[in-house]
Write a protein that holds these residues in place. Structure first.
Motif, PDB file in Angstrom:
ATOM      1  N   GLY A  99       0.778  -1.218   0.000  1.00  0.00           N
ATOM      2  CA  GLY A  99       0.000   0.000   0.000  1.00  0.00           C
ATOM      3  C   GLY A  99       0.814   1.274   0.000  1.00  0.00           C
ATOM      4  N   GLY A 100       2.068   1.201   0.471  1.00  0.00           N
ATOM      5  CA  GLY A 100       2.880   2.400   0.630  1.00  0.00           C
ATOM      6  C   GLY A 100       3.118   3.186  -0.645  1.00  0.00           C
ATOM      7  N   GLY A 138       3.850  -1.121   8.493  1.00  0.00           N
ATOM      8  CA  GLY A 138       3.786  -1.427   7.072  1.00  0.00           C
ATOM      9  C   GLY A 138       3.534  -0.138   6.334  1.00  0.00           C
ATOM     10  N   GLY A 139       3.593  -0.188   5.007  1.00  0.00           N
ATOM     11  CA  GLY A 139       3.362   1.045   4.260  1.00  0.00           C
ATOM     12  C   GLY A 139       4.366   2.123   4.573  1.00  0.00           C
ATOM     13  N   GLY A 140       5.617   1.726   4.788  1.00  0.00           N
ATOM     14  CA  GLY A 140       6.643   2.667   5.230  1.00  0.00           C
ATOM     15  C   GLY A 140       7.055   3.692   4.195  1.00  0.00           C
ATOM     16  N   THR A 141       6.583   3.543   2.957  1.00  0.00           N
ATOM     17  CA  THR A 141       6.942   4.494   1.910  1.00  0.00           C
ATOM     18  C   THR A 141       5.880   5.559   1.704  1.00  0.00           C
ATOM     19  N   VAL A 175     -10.857  -9.630   5.830  1.00  0.00           N
ATOM     20  CA  VAL A 175     -10.551 -10.532   4.714  1.00  0.00           C
ATOM     21  C   VAL A 175      -9.056 -10.558   4.433  1.00  0.00           C
ATOM     22  N   LEU A 176      -8.430  -9.392   4.408  1.00  0.00           N
ATOM     23  CA  LEU A 176      -6.983  -9.338   4.171  1.00  0.00           C
ATOM     24  C   LEU A 176      -6.234 -10.095   5.253  1.00  0.00           C
ATOM     25  N   ASN A 177      -6.649  -9.936   6.490  1.00  0.00           N
ATOM     26  CA  ASN A 177      -5.999 -10.649   7.591  1.00  0.00           C
ATOM     27  C   ASN A 177      -6.089 -12.154   7.400  1.00  0.00           C
ATOM     28  N   GLU A 178      -7.265 -12.651   7.021  1.00  0.00           N
ATOM     29  CA  GLU A 178      -7.446 -14.098   6.817  1.00  0.00           C
ATOM     30  C   GLU A 178      -6.575 -14.597   5.672  1.00  0.00           C
ATOM     31  N   CYS A 179      -6.545 -13.862   4.561  1.00  0.00           N
ATOM     32  CA  CYS A 179      -5.766 -14.294   3.403  1.00  0.00           C
ATOM     33  C   CYS A 179      -4.267 -14.236   3.681  1.00  0.00           C
ATOM     34  N   ALA A 180      -3.821 -13.192   4.379  1.00  0.00           N
ATOM     35  CA  ALA A 180      -2.397 -13.060   4.687  1.00  0.00           C
ATOM     36  C   ALA A 180      -1.947 -14.149   5.651  1.00  0.00           C
ATOM     37  N   GLN A 181      -2.763 -14.434   6.666  1.00  0.00           N
ATOM     38  CA  GLN A 181      -2.412 -15.509   7.599  1.00  0.00           C
ATOM     39  C   GLN A 181      -2.366 -16.856   6.891  1.00  0.00           C
ATOM     40  N   CYS A 182      -3.324 -17.087   6.022  1.00  0.00           N
ATOM     41  CA  CYS A 182      -3.351 -18.331   5.251  1.00  0.00           C
ATOM     42  C   CYS A 182      -2.059 -18.480   4.451  1.00  0.00           C
ATOM     43  N   GLU A 198       1.381  -5.402   6.469  1.00  0.00           N
ATOM     44  CA  GLU A 198       0.505  -4.329   5.992  1.00  0.00           C
ATOM     45  C   GLU A 198      -0.912  -4.430   6.568  1.00  0.00           C
ATOM     46  N   VAL A 199      -1.260  -5.586   7.136  1.00  0.00           N
ATOM     47  CA  VAL A 199      -2.658  -5.854   7.481  1.00  0.00           C
ATOM     48  C   VAL A 199      -3.254  -4.769   8.365  1.00  0.00           C
ATOM     49  N   ASN A 200      -2.569  -4.407   9.425  1.00  0.00           N
ATOM     50  CA  ASN A 200      -3.144  -3.436  10.357  1.00  0.00           C
ATOM     51  C   ASN A 200      -3.150  -2.020   9.808  1.00  0.00           C
TER      52      ASN A 200
END
Length: 451
Positions: A120-121, A249-252, A378-385, A410-412
């Motif tokens: 996202g950054g 996350g998104g440090g840029t 949804v992003l959290n579930e997919c990233a953990q998976c 990036e999730v949070n």
């Protein structure tokens, strides 16, 4: 007779259905042509984004490249401010797309392609100030403010950020404490306070800033919007001090802490009327939250597709991981969440395109809040998976699991900004109930008037 050439198949979940060869009621030839341009341009600009994320910086010329390619304008909400754009000499977007023909799904295509890198950054470094800092100016700003600043903002020679959040006021916008008091001569607002987690703030020339012009206990009714010069006051004695904030996350994205110590802002820089700031801010919310939802959904797509691609080739216990039922079960659950979320984003975009803006702001406010909250879930579930299926590779910052590891961080950045998840879920239901009760009361009044 020769068989028709087969298109290269897409990895499951890697593309939205309309790009995977399936029919859609939303996209026409104009949208498909626009998608091809967006993918070509954005892919080239973001080719080295993984390196940027490690360094925490985007190249100095990235914003300039988007500006010169006329690719800042698509970050604005649809329909575009056609009158102001044409007054600034901007009649078309790349590919001959007329500004008056740009619709909600051109916006969806742009947002989807901007986050196809999975991070996202870089996208936020380009779009956040444009998408949320400029609209209050062309919706509510005086002719003087619009004439003076909009041409440069549209062309990217002037940069802006949206400065709402503070150390003590995040989702609770009505709790803003930064004050703007009139100077004795009446020519200036004297602005004092702090703004925190301001995306793009480090690069911005100006801020569309929420300030308190009313008494300390006036709540939302005491808020106003000011067009605050940052760059010209970011000097000794100017009153503005800025520093970068490192986030998970998104440090840029240029996240910034802004300290304001008696900054003099001309009274002509008031956007709209005093005390109307909360109303103006709220007109931004639906676009902001749908934009976040869109980016989060594409990011979930990136990470889930990476997991599918990995388990197709990775072997364990003598066979490919994809042949393990438990692996397919994980992918299926996440895939169902992902495609449902994408359908919801498209549905809200369509409803926005068909409703009057004032009606949409009310009718879709609660649904858009819940959609944004759900996108983070949804992003959290997919990233953990993906992390679980990549195993050790999903924990490693380099190598074949690099994107998965970065996305997990990036999730949070989705679940908190734009209104934190729990706040938005509660807000969504409260809004829906409020609308229901108002309509019920109106119906009762109508019935009684006929008796």
């Amino acid at each position: 007779m020769a068989s028709p050439a087969l298109k290269k198949p897409t990895i499951p979940f890697s593309e939205p259905p309309y790009l995977a060869g399936l029919p859609s009621p939303y996209y026409n030839a104009s949208h498909h042509a626009w998608q091809k341009h967006c993918r070509s341009f954005i892919s080239k600009q973001f080719a080295d984004c993984l390196v940027w994320e490690d360094a925490g910086e985007v190249p100095d010329d990235l914003y300039k490249n988007f500006a010169e390619g006329n690719m800042l304008i698509p970050a604005l909400p649809a329909p575009l401010p056609v009158k102001q754009l044409k007054e600034a000499g901007i009649h078309e977007l790349p590919g001959g797309l007329k500004v008056e023909d740009f619709d909600a799904f051109h916006n969806v295509v742009y947002g989807d392609e901007m986050t196809r890198i999975g991070l996202g950054g870089p996208s936020a470094s380009i779009t956040t100030g444009v998408a949320f800092g400029i609209p209050p100016l062309y919706k509510f700003g005086s002719p003087y403010l619009q004439r003076t600043y909009l041409p440069g903002l549209f062309r990217g020679t002037t940069r802006v950020c949206i400065a709402i959040t503070e150390p003590g006021a995040g989702s609770d916008v009505a709790n803003i404490a930064t004050t703007a008091t009139r100077s004795p001569c009446g020519k200036f607002y004297i602005v004092t306070g702090q703004k925190k987690w301001i995306t793009n703030g480090i690069w911005a020339d100006y801020a569309t800033m929420a300030v308190r012009t009313g008494p300390a206990d006036s709540g939302a009714a005491g808020l106003s919007l000011l067009w605050v010069p940052l760059k010209e006051n970011d000097r000794p004695g100017g009153g503005v001090t800025r520093r970068r904030i490192k986030i998970s996350g998104g440090g840029t994205s240029g996240t910034t802490f802004i300290d304001l110590d008696e900054v003099r802002v001309p009274v002509e820089n008031l956007i709209g009327e005093e005390g109307m700031g909360m109303k103006y801010i709220m007109t931004n919310f639906n676009h902001e939250r749908l934009t976040i939802s869109l980016g989060a959904t594409r990011t979930a797509r990136v990470v889930l597709a990476a997991a599918v691609e990995y388990v197709l080739k990775r072997t364990a216990f003598g066979k490919p991981l994809i042949e393990q039922a438990v692996v397919r079960h994980r992918l299926a659950k996440c895939g169902a969440l992902l495609e449902t979320q994408w359908a919801w984003v498209e549905q809200i975009a369509y409803q926005n395109s068909k409703l009057d803006r004032k009606v949409a702001d009310i009718e879709l406010g609660g649904l858009t809040a819940m959609c944004k909250a759900n996108s983070g879930i949804v992003l959290n579930e997919c990233a953990q998976c993906a992390v679980l299926l990549f195993g050790g590779n999903g924990l490693t910052r380099t190598g074949q699991g690099e994107v998965v590891e970065k996305i997990y961080r990036e999730v949070n950045n989705v679940r908190v900004p734009g209104g934190s998840e729990d706040v938005l879920l509660d807000l969504g239901v409260r809004q829906l109930v409020k609308i229901f009760q108002a309509k019920t009361a109106m119906l009762e009044m109508s019935r009684n008037s006929k008796i």
